[in-house]
Design an enzyme around this catalytic site. Sequence first.
Site, short mmCIF file in Angstrom:
data_model
loop_
_atom_site.label_atom_id
_atom_site.label_comp_id
_atom_site.label_asym_id
_atom_site.label_seq_id
_atom_site.Cartn_x
_atom_site.Cartn_y
_atom_site.Cartn_z
N GLY A 1 4.40 29.82 -47.58
CA GLY A 1 3.93 28.46 -47.34
C GLY A 1 2.78 28.42 -46.36
CE1 TYR B 1 12.19 20.16 -42.71
CE2 TYR B 1 12.96 18.95 -40.78
CZ TYR B 1 12.13 19.91 -41.35
OH TYR B 1 11.26 20.60 -40.55
N GLY C 1 2.21 27.02 -41.31
CA GLY C 1 2.08 28.31 -41.99
C GLY C 1 0.67 28.86 -41.92
#
Length: 265
Positions: free
Chosen positions: A14, A154, A20
């Site tokens: 990512g 999440y 990232g």
Amino acid sequence: MKLDLTGKVAVVSGSTSGIGQGIAAGLAKAGATVVVVGRKQNGVDDAMAAIMSQNPAASLRGVVADLSTEDGVATLIAAVPTADVLVNNLGIFNDKDFFSVPDDEWLHFYNVNVLSGVRLARHYAPAMTEQGWGRIIFVSSESGVAIPGDMINYGVTKAANLAVSHGLAKRLAGTGVTVNAILPGPTFTEGLKEMLADAATQSGRSPREQADEFVKTARPSSIIQRAADVEEVANLAVYLASPLSSATTGAALRVDGGVVDTLTM
């Protein structure tokens, strides 16, 4: 203190944007050959160009793969069979209410946020063990400790990141391979800007101002009272990837601006 990763190969999942990409840039600056991974060729190309614009000497490779799937992980492994550093950064988030999230979305979050890292660590760790050195980093979140009521799916997956990283560190005890998790708080990324776009339009604030306002209202325990910059999070990951972090393993290290109100973790 010099963070030197010359001669090391680092895979960052990512890594075409946000945290990232910031970690990829930081690792490249430290001398690593960095593998930038994303789902689309243009995203990979753009990220590599952005990193090179700041560091023309960066050593980069690009791989296009959807790491939420077994086939995508296989594609990456075929292109990069071994690595010295693995950063499991790939993740998605939203702010849907618990009662509006169906099973298939829960499964999608689990595949992206948890299984991608599990599959990659399962492949790359044995070769690290054989050479007696390696670094595995899971990018979790403060939401994995203090599960937010508006992002439960999440938060659950980020809690799973913590569990996997801690358990894997124990499994690799004495091998020279360290496994750690970092816990960013709200960070000023494209993803956060997109999530807050409607609020910014309604308030007339700039994206940065809206992000900082979000921290003050939605994460009022924050000590810094603002969203972190990507580089502030990336710096911690680069340290953990370096030889200097050899006594740090099994840890969950916060870079959350003090959002989690506790003396530990």
